[in-house]
Design an enzyme around this catalytic site. Structure first.
Site, mmCIF file in Angstrom:
data_model
loop_
_atom_site.group_PDB
_atom_site.id
_atom_site.type_symbol
_atom_site.label_atom_id
_atom_site.label_comp_id
_atom_site.label_asym_id
_atom_site.label_seq_id
_atom_site.Cartn_x
_atom_site.Cartn_y
_atom_site.Cartn_z
ATOM 1 C CE1 TYR A 173 31.830 -43.485 64.081
ATOM 2 C CE2 TYR A 173 32.587 -42.074 65.865
ATOM 3 C CZ TYR A 173 32.103 -42.231 64.581
ATOM 4 O OH TYR A 173 31.884 -41.120 63.795
ATOM 5 N NE ARG B 118 31.505 -38.157 55.469
ATOM 6 C CZ ARG B 118 31.098 -39.388 55.773
ATOM 7 N NH1 ARG B 118 30.897 -40.281 54.809
ATOM 8 N NH2 ARG B 118 30.876 -39.730 57.028
ATOM 9 C CG ASN C 207 34.421 -38.334 57.672
ATOM 10 O OD1 ASN C 207 34.138 -37.959 58.803
ATOM 11 N ND2 ASN C 207 34.279 -39.596 57.290
ATOM 12 C CD GLU D 127 24.550 -44.932 64.019
ATOM 13 O OE1 GLU D 127 24.107 -44.013 63.286
ATOM 14 O OE2 GLU D 127 25.501 -45.665 63.684
ATOM 15 N NE ARG E 83 26.516 -44.293 54.644
ATOM 16 C CZ ARG E 83 27.568 -44.673 55.374
ATOM 17 N NH1 ARG E 83 27.717 -44.212 56.626
ATOM 18 N NH2 ARG E 83 28.473 -45.474 54.885
ATOM 19 C CG PHE F 227 40.195 -45.960 62.015
ATOM 20 C CD1 PHE F 227 38.981 -45.626 62.605
ATOM 21 C CD2 PHE F 227 40.190 -46.932 61.029
ATOM 22 C CE1 PHE F 227 37.791 -46.242 62.222
ATOM 23 C CE2 PHE F 227 39.004 -47.562 60.644
ATOM 24 C CZ PHE F 227 37.807 -47.210 61.245
ATOM 25 C CB THR G 75 34.031 -43.356 54.487
ATOM 26 O OG1 THR G 75 32.817 -44.098 54.639
ATOM 27 C CG2 THR G 75 34.736 -43.248 55.823
ATOM 28 C CE LYS H 41 32.148 -38.390 61.779
ATOM 29 N NZ LYS H 41 33.123 -39.203 61.011
ATOM 30 C CG HIS I 299 27.683 -40.738 62.059
ATOM 31 N ND1 HIS I 299 28.352 -41.913 61.833
ATOM 32 C CD2 HIS I 299 26.406 -41.090 62.432
ATOM 33 C CE1 HIS I 299 27.536 -42.940 62.075
ATOM 34 N NE2 HIS I 299 26.354 -42.467 62.428
HETATM 35 P P1 IDP Z 1 31.158 -43.724 57.724
HETATM 36 O O1 IDP Z 1 31.291 -42.567 58.685
HETATM 37 O O2 IDP Z 1 31.152 -43.260 56.298
HETATM 38 O O3 IDP Z 1 30.001 -44.622 58.052
HETATM 39 P P2 IDP Z 1 32.869 -45.813 58.830
HETATM 40 O O4 IDP Z 1 33.586 -46.833 58.022
HETATM 41 O O5 IDP Z 1 31.689 -46.244 59.631
HETATM 42 O O6 IDP Z 1 32.489 -44.600 57.846
HETATM 43 O O7 IDP Z 1 33.952 -45.164 59.795
HETATM 44 C C1 IDP Z 1 33.535 -44.323 60.855
HETATM 45 C C2 IDP Z 1 34.430 -43.121 60.900
HETATM 46 O O8 IDP Z 1 35.738 -43.523 61.264
HETATM 47 C C3 IDP Z 1 34.610 -42.392 59.563
HETATM 48 O O9 IDP Z 1 33.587 -41.466 59.299
HETATM 49 C C4 IDP Z 1 35.944 -41.721 59.751
HETATM 50 O O10 IDP Z 1 35.799 -40.521 60.486
HETATM 51 C C5 IDP Z 1 36.699 -42.723 60.599
HETATM 52 N N1 IDP Z 1 37.527 -43.589 59.775
HETATM 53 C C6 IDP Z 1 37.124 -44.638 59.014
HETATM 54 N N2 IDP Z 1 38.156 -45.217 58.387
HETATM 55 C C7 IDP Z 1 39.238 -44.521 58.762
HETATM 56 C C8 IDP Z 1 40.628 -44.636 58.448
HETATM 57 O O11 IDP Z 1 41.065 -45.500 57.685
HETATM 58 N N3 IDP Z 1 41.459 -43.704 59.040
HETATM 59 C C9 IDP Z 1 41.006 -42.744 59.878
HETATM 60 N N4 IDP Z 1 39.697 -42.604 60.201
HETATM 61 C C10 IDP Z 1 38.842 -43.476 59.642
HETATM 62 MG MG MG Z 2 29.699 -45.850 59.648
#
Ligand code: IDP
Ligand code: MG
Length: 149
Positions: free
Chosen positions: A49, A102, A112, A126, A85, A57, A91, A9, A115
């Site tokens: 997304y 991470r 983080n 994707e 993963r 968010f 996450t 990212k 992706h």
């Molecule tokens: P992932 O990237 O581990 O699959 P997802 O739940 O799919 O996690 O969320 C996508 C992205 O959205 C996360 O990687 C993170 O950058 C952002 N994100 C998820 N939850 C939050 C939050 O509660 N606050 C801010 N950003 C978030």
């Molecule tokens: Mg995700």
């Protein structure tokens, strides 16, 4: 073989962690099948997304992912989605063990670094969003027999 989409990212690119992140996936034994630096526009970000569109968010996530280039990659292995993963970590970096990307380099959930697709079905969707078929290359590695049985 299973494929998965990985993004470094904008925070990872800006912080100079592209090489470190690629190195960790290479050392795990995954095979790189596609790679490019690209600027994600709002349309692509919204598609990528889409599952999070109702979340609080989401606006910040869109702003962040389009703020600066990403490195998009396709990685291959048996069970590539789950392996990636695991190598990325949770996450939220605060919940990611040391030794994960991470966990070693992140603090905030919204920064983080990476992706990774969350299922084989998401991975297929994707990979097709970010890559044209001719941008993905299948090839043999002479060391594959030393990584998998
Ligand atoms: P992932 O990237 O581990 O699959 P997802 O739940 O799919 O996690 O969320 C996508 C992205 O959205 C996360 O990687 C993170 O950058 C952002 N994100 C998820 N939850 C939050 C939050 O509660 N606050 C801010 N950003 C978030
Ligand atoms: Mg995700």
């Amino acid at each position: 073989m299973e494929q998965t989409l990985v993004l470094v990212k904008p925070d990872g690119v800006q912080r100079g962690l592209v090489g470190e992140i690629i190195a960790r996936l290479e050392r795990r034994g995954l095979k790189l099948a596609g790679l490019k630096l690209m600027q994600v526009d709002e349309a692509l970000a919204r598609q990528h997304y889409a599952e999070h569109v109702e979340r609080s968010f989401f606006p910040g996530l869109l702003q962040f992912i389009t703020a600066s280039p990403v490195v998009a990659m396709v990685w291959e292995a048996n069970n590539a989605v789950a392996l990636v993963r695991q190598t990325l970590g949770e996450t939220n970096p605060a919940n990611s063990p040391a030794g994960t990307i991470r966990g070693d380099f992140g603090i905030d959930i919204g920064r983080n670094l990476t992706h990774g697709s969350d299922s084989p079905e998401s991975a297929e969707r994707e990979v097709n969003l970010f890559f044209r078929p001719e941008e993905i290359i299948s090839y043999d590695r002479s060391l594959d027999a030393w990584i998998t049985e």
